[in-house]
Structure formats: structure tokens, C-alpha cells
Design an enzyme around this catalytic site. Structure first.
Site, PDB file in Angstrom:
ATOM      1  N   CYS A 123       0.815  -1.222   0.000  1.00 21.48           N
ATOM      2  CA  CYS A 123       0.000   0.000   0.000  1.00 21.48           C
ATOM      3  C   CYS A 123       0.846   1.267   0.000  1.00 21.48           C
ATOM      4  O   CYS A 123       0.358   2.341  -0.358  1.00 21.48           O
ATOM      5  CB  CYS A 123      -0.948  -0.025   1.191  1.00 21.48           C
ATOM      6  SG  CYS A 123      -2.006  -1.469   1.132  1.00 21.48           S
ATOM      7  N   HIS A 268      -3.655   6.814   2.045  1.00 25.07           N
ATOM      8  CA  HIS A 268      -4.004   5.482   1.549  1.00 25.07           C
ATOM      9  C   HIS A 268      -5.381   5.097   2.085  1.00 25.07           C
ATOM     10  O   HIS A 268      -5.674   5.269   3.275  1.00 25.07           O
ATOM     11  CB  HIS A 268      -2.950   4.477   2.016  1.00 25.07           C
ATOM     12  CG  HIS A 268      -3.335   3.067   1.754  1.00 25.07           C
ATOM     13  ND1 HIS A 268      -3.674   2.619   0.492  1.00 25.07           N
ATOM     14  CD2 HIS A 268      -3.466   2.000   2.586  1.00 25.07           C
ATOM     15  CE1 HIS A 268      -3.984   1.336   0.570  1.00 25.07           C
ATOM     16  NE2 HIS A 268      -3.872   0.937   1.818  1.00 25.07           N
ATOM     17  N   ASN A 298     -10.049  -0.667  -0.914  1.00 22.47           N
ATOM     18  CA  ASN A 298      -8.589  -0.566  -0.846  1.00 22.47           C
ATOM     19  C   ASN A 298      -8.006  -1.154  -2.140  1.00 22.47           C
ATOM     20  O   ASN A 298      -8.017  -2.371  -2.330  1.00 22.47           O
ATOM     21  CB  ASN A 298      -8.096  -1.333   0.382  1.00 22.47           C
ATOM     22  CG  ASN A 298      -6.584  -1.279   0.545  1.00 22.47           C
ATOM     23  OD1 ASN A 298      -5.872  -0.811  -0.344  1.00 22.47           O
ATOM     24  ND2 ASN A 298      -6.096  -1.762   1.672  1.00 22.47           N
TER      25      ASN A 298
HETATM   26  O1  UT7 Z   1      -3.953  -1.590   3.207  1.00 24.86           O
HETATM   27  C1  UT7 Z   1      -3.325  -2.591   3.930  1.00 24.86           C
HETATM   28  C2  UT7 Z   1      -3.519  -2.395   5.319  1.00 24.86           C
HETATM   29  N1  UT7 Z   1      -4.728  -2.987   5.801  1.00 24.86           N
HETATM   30  C3  UT7 Z   1      -5.441  -2.331   6.689  1.00 24.86           C
HETATM   31  O2  UT7 Z   1      -5.142  -1.198   6.967  1.00 24.86           O
HETATM   32  C4  UT7 Z   1      -6.599  -3.039   7.363  1.00 24.86           C
HETATM   33  C5  UT7 Z   1      -6.570  -2.691   8.821  1.00 24.86           C
HETATM   34  N2  UT7 Z   1      -7.595  -3.373   9.588  1.00 24.86           N
HETATM   35  C6  UT7 Z   1      -8.915  -3.071   9.475  1.00 24.86           C
HETATM   36  O3  UT7 Z   1      -9.308  -2.254   8.672  1.00 24.86           O
HETATM   37  C7  UT7 Z   1      -9.866  -3.725  10.431  1.00 24.86           C
HETATM   38  O4  UT7 Z   1      -9.132  -4.409  11.402  1.00 24.86           O
HETATM   39  C8  UT7 Z   1     -10.873  -4.698   9.769  1.00 24.86           C
HETATM   40  C9  UT7 Z   1     -11.873  -3.903   8.934  1.00 24.86           C
HETATM   41  C10 UT7 Z   1     -10.153  -5.691   8.885  1.00 24.86           C
HETATM   42  C11 UT7 Z   1     -11.651  -5.434  10.832  1.00 24.86           C
HETATM   43  O5  UT7 Z   1     -12.322  -4.517  11.675  1.00 24.86           O
HETATM   44  P1  UT7 Z   1     -12.208  -4.627  13.257  1.00 24.86           P
HETATM   45  O6  UT7 Z   1     -13.054  -3.575  13.805  1.00 24.86           O
HETATM   46  O7  UT7 Z   1     -10.748  -4.629  13.592  1.00 24.86           O
HETATM   47  O8  UT7 Z   1     -12.864  -6.020  13.514  1.00 24.86           O
HETATM   48  P2  UT7 Z   1     -12.246  -7.279  14.291  1.00 24.86           P
HETATM   49  O9  UT7 Z   1     -11.262  -7.968  13.429  1.00 24.86           O
HETATM   50  O10 UT7 Z   1     -11.833  -6.854  15.663  1.00 24.86           O
HETATM   51  O11 UT7 Z   1     -13.526  -8.158  14.447  1.00 24.86           O
HETATM   52  C12 UT7 Z   1     -14.638  -7.749  15.261  1.00 24.86           C
HETATM   53  C13 UT7 Z   1     -15.751  -8.729  15.042  1.00 24.86           C
HETATM   54  C14 UT7 Z   1     -15.310 -10.189  15.100  1.00 24.86           C
HETATM   55  O12 UT7 Z   1     -16.369 -10.926  15.660  1.00 24.86           O
HETATM   56  P3  UT7 Z   1     -16.328 -11.402  17.202  1.00 24.86           P
HETATM   57  O13 UT7 Z   1     -15.078 -12.225  17.338  1.00 24.86           O
HETATM   58  O14 UT7 Z   1     -16.275 -10.130  17.994  1.00 24.86           O
HETATM   59  O15 UT7 Z   1     -17.581 -12.170  17.357  1.00 24.86           O
HETATM   60  C15 UT7 Z   1     -15.155 -10.570  13.667  1.00 24.86           C
HETATM   61  O16 UT7 Z   1     -15.316 -11.944  13.456  1.00 24.86           O
HETATM   62  O17 UT7 Z   1     -16.286  -8.534  13.714  1.00 24.86           O
HETATM   63  C16 UT7 Z   1     -16.279  -9.781  13.030  1.00 24.86           C
HETATM   64  N3  UT7 Z   1     -16.075  -9.522  11.610  1.00 24.86           N
HETATM   65  C17 UT7 Z   1     -17.086  -9.292  10.776  1.00 24.86           C
HETATM   66  N4  UT7 Z   1     -18.412  -9.230  10.971  1.00 24.86           N
HETATM   67  C18 UT7 Z   1     -19.176  -8.968   9.900  1.00 24.86           C
HETATM   68  C19 UT7 Z   1     -14.897  -9.456  10.925  1.00 24.86           C
HETATM   69  N5  UT7 Z   1     -15.164  -9.206   9.642  1.00 24.86           N
HETATM   70  C20 UT7 Z   1     -16.495  -9.091   9.522  1.00 24.86           C
HETATM   71  C21 UT7 Z   1     -17.358  -8.827   8.436  1.00 24.86           C
HETATM   72  N6  UT7 Z   1     -18.681  -8.774   8.674  1.00 24.86           N
HETATM   73  N7  UT7 Z   1     -16.908  -8.626   7.189  1.00 24.86           N
END
Ligand code: UT7
Length: 343
Positions: A123, A268, A298
């Protein structure tokens, strides 16, 4: 900008003289994704800011999008590809491991005298490419360097993994970098400075494990889905907010600026919350920050040129405006550039 005394003369500054962007016509909406994995439009919008992303058709590869973006940039500048001195293609999704996508693009464009290479910084790729181009031009050895960010992320995304498949889209963008005599000081036009960094200790948090010399493709690697992007989202998120802020703050300070002096932050587009958190820490208002992640998701190396196009379309980026480009990506890589917009 600082000018360097050369043998009997002065070296030039570097300015951006043209922009071109391309996204494939096909669109994948959050509602489409609701039918593919257990997710909702509301979750994706709230947690990332993404509503839809463009996806390339099966016959289209990164070089095809790169060529389209390059042609638009060249047409906007009114020059022929034969005038290019170098082509840098920033991508993590090359058409193939070799030859470099830059070679494919050079041939398709007819850039007869250009050399070039692919640059792998995920990125942050486009910002590393722009930093490199600026220095090739500032060295006085290159007059026209084309930097292209092109990624077909849909080819390496696991559409059964809801943690990653909602994030990415496909696209390409190109900028032309040329010499300038206007860059006498920090208030001049063009490239001001950079604050790039890598931290390889973060390599495991975001990667495509198989397909290289460590883990070549086998039936087993395919069965285990190891050719797809694997991400520890939370760790990447925290690092991205901190480093996008710290590296931007330090670069601005180096030239006597704060976030308030910047006309636009072209960040980004990985997650709306990352951009908002970093820009708020820099003391910026939402008017200063470009967001188009809702439309494109992204697109890895293409987000910076795509967001620049949005800034121009929204009337937020004009000649003489101070713009900061900032990105954090797999590696980890951090890229921050300060430019004064030239046209
Ligand atoms: O460009 C390269 C760099 N990449 C990035 O910058 C990405 C950085 N990370 C992020 O943007 C975020 O971490 C994500 C969008 C990928 C995830 O968001 P989050 O708020 O960090 O969610 P999380 O991973 O902490 O998950 C929270 C909950 C989990 O459920 P439980 O364990 O609390 O029951 C996940 O399983 O949300 C769940 N979850 C989803 N639910 C619905 C994860 N993905 C999804 C989804 N839909 N697509």
C-alpha cells in the site's frame, strides 16, 4: 526545496505534471458480499467506510489497467510515450513474477527509450515510487518518469474470508514527474520531502504466504488457500494509525509545518477509521482529508492517485497547494511525501 550545487550548475526540482486513473467497470457492492460471506452492508460501512469496489473482468490483469491509466496521464500532458525516460510500476499483483510488469507496460505503450522496474511495497508502493521518481528527476538524469500504481487485488483475495474480502478492489493510477525550476524553497512548486520507513518485524501481519521461493505453488498450498492475502486486521490497524500520524507529523515538522498548513491529506484508503484517526491527531479537519474508499475500497498501490483525482474533482487541490501523501502497508512499509501541487 533545497537545491543541490552540481558540477558548474544546479540540479532541478521535481514536480507532478499529469495524472491518469483507471478502474474496471464491474462493481461489487456490500450487498453482493452479503450473499457470499456472513456479513452485512451496515457492518462493512461502519467498520471500514466501504460501500462498493471495482473488480476487473477475468481477462484483465494489472498491466492492462496500468496501460489505461498511463495513456490518460500521457494524453493529459500531451506527450508521446516515446518521450518517457523511466517507468516504475508499483504493484503486489504483477501479471506474473517475471518479466516485470514495467516491461509489459513499456512495450504496450511504445515507450522506446524508457527503462524501468516493478516496485513491491504494497500500500506504500505508489509513495515509494513517487519518492524514487522525484530523486531520479532531481539528480538531473531523468526528465520524464512515469509512476504507476496498479493492483488486481481480486486475484489474491479469498472470497470465503470475511475479514479480508470486504476490503479490497481493483484499479490503477499514474503520475508523471518532471523537472522544475520553480522549486527554490519549501514554498516552491513540486517535491518537498519524504519520510519513508520499513519495519520488517511486522511482515507476518499481512502477507500472501505462498507462490514465492519460500513456499512454491503446489497442490497442497492451493488446497490450504495459501495464495490468498492473510491479515491480522487489528494489529495492522493500530500500526497504520500510529505510523501514518507519526511519520506525517515528523515530515511536516521538518519543513516548519503542522497539519493545519496542509491543504489536503491524500491518505491510503484502507479504512475510513484509520484515515480519520490519523488526520485528527494531526489537527486536521475533515475538509482537508480526501476520502473515496466508499467507491473503490482498498486498491493497494492505486489508492493515492485515485484519491488525488478525487481531490482535484472536488476542487480541493490546485496549483500551489500543499499536499501530504501518506500510506502504511504490508511489510510493514510506511510512505509519506510532501508535495506542492504544480498544475
Ligand atoms: O492496506 C493494507 C492495510 N490494511 C489495513 O489497513 C486493514 C486494517 N484493519 C482493518 O481495517 C480492520 O481491522 C478490519 C476492517 C479488517 C476489521 O475490523 P475490526 O473492527 O478490527 O474487527 P475485528 O477484526 O476486531 O472483528 C470484530 C468482530 C469479530 O467478531 P467477534 O469475534 O467479535 O464475534 C469478527 O469476526 O467482527 C467480526 N467480523 C465481521 N463481521 C461482519 C470481521 N469481519 C467481519 C465482516 N462482517 N466482514
Amino acid at each position: 526545496m533545497e537545491r543541490v550545487a552540481a558540477l558548474g550548475g544546479y540540479l532541478p526540482g521535481a514536480k507532478i505534471t499529469a495524472l491518469g486513473c483507471y478502474v474496471p467497470p464491474g462493481v461489487l457492492t456490500n450487498h453482493d458480499l452479503e450473499k457470499m460471506v456472513e456479513t452485512t452492508d451496515q457492518w462493512i460501512l461502519e467498520r471500514t467506510g466501504i460501500a462498493e469496489r471495482h473488480i476487473a473482468p477475468p481477462e484483465m490483469a494489472s498491466s492492462d489497467m496500468a496501460v489505461e491509466a498511463a495513456k490518460i496521464a500521457l494524453a493529459n500532458r500531451g506527450i508521446d510515450a516515446a518521450e518517457l525516460d523511466a517507468i516504475i510500476v508499483c504493484t503486489v499483483t504483477p501479471d506474473m513474477l517475471f518479466p516485470a510488469t514495467a516491461c509489459l507496460v513499456q512495450n504496450r505503450l511504445g515507450a522506446k527509450k524508457a527503462w524501468g522496474f516493478d516496485l513491491v511495497a504494497a500500500c506504500s508502493g505508489f509513495i515509494y515510487g513517487m519518492t524514487t521518481a522525484a530523486h531520479l528527476v532531481k539528480a538531473g538524469t531523468h526528465k520524464k518518469v512515469l509512476v504507476i500504481g496498479a493492483d488486481t487485488m481480486s486475484r489474491i483475495i479469498d472470497y470465503t474470508d470475511r475479514g479480508t474480502c470486504i476490503l479490497f478492489g481493483d484499479g490503477a493510477g499514474a503520475m508523471l514527474v518532471e523537472p522544475t525550476d520553480e522549486a527554490d524553497d519549501a514554498a516552491g512548486i513540486g517535491f518537498i520531502g519524504f519520510n519513508n520507513e520499513i519495519d520488517g518485524s511486522g511482515g507476518d501481519y499481512l502477507k500472501q504466504p505462498a507462490g514465492g521461493s519460500r513456499m512454491p505453488a503446489t497442490a497442497e498450498t492451493v488446497a490450504q488457500r495459501l495464495h490468498y492475502v492473510k491479515q491480522d486486521g487489528q494489529n495492522v490497524f493500530k500500526y497504520a494509525v500510529r505510523k501514518m500520524y507519526e511519520n506525517s507529523r515528523d515530515l511536516l515538522e521538518r519543513y516548519g509545518y503542522t497539519g493545519k498548513d496542509v491543504k489536503v491529506m491524500i491518505a491510503h484508503q484502507a479504512n475510513r477509521r484509520i484515515i480519520t484517526a490519523a488526520s485528527e491527531r494531526l489537527g486536521m479537519t475533515c475538509d482537508q482529508v480526501i476520502i473515496n474508499i466508499d467507491r473503490y475500497g482498498n486498491t493497494t498501490a492505486a489508492t493515492i492517485p485515485l484519491a488525488t483525482r478525487t481531490a482535484i474533482e472536488e476542487g480541493k487541490l490546485k496549483k500551489g497547494d500543499l499536499a501530504i501523501f501518506a500510506a502504511v502497508g504490508a511489510g510493514f512499509t510506511v510512505g509519506v511525501n510532501l508535495w506542492r501541487w504544480a498544475y
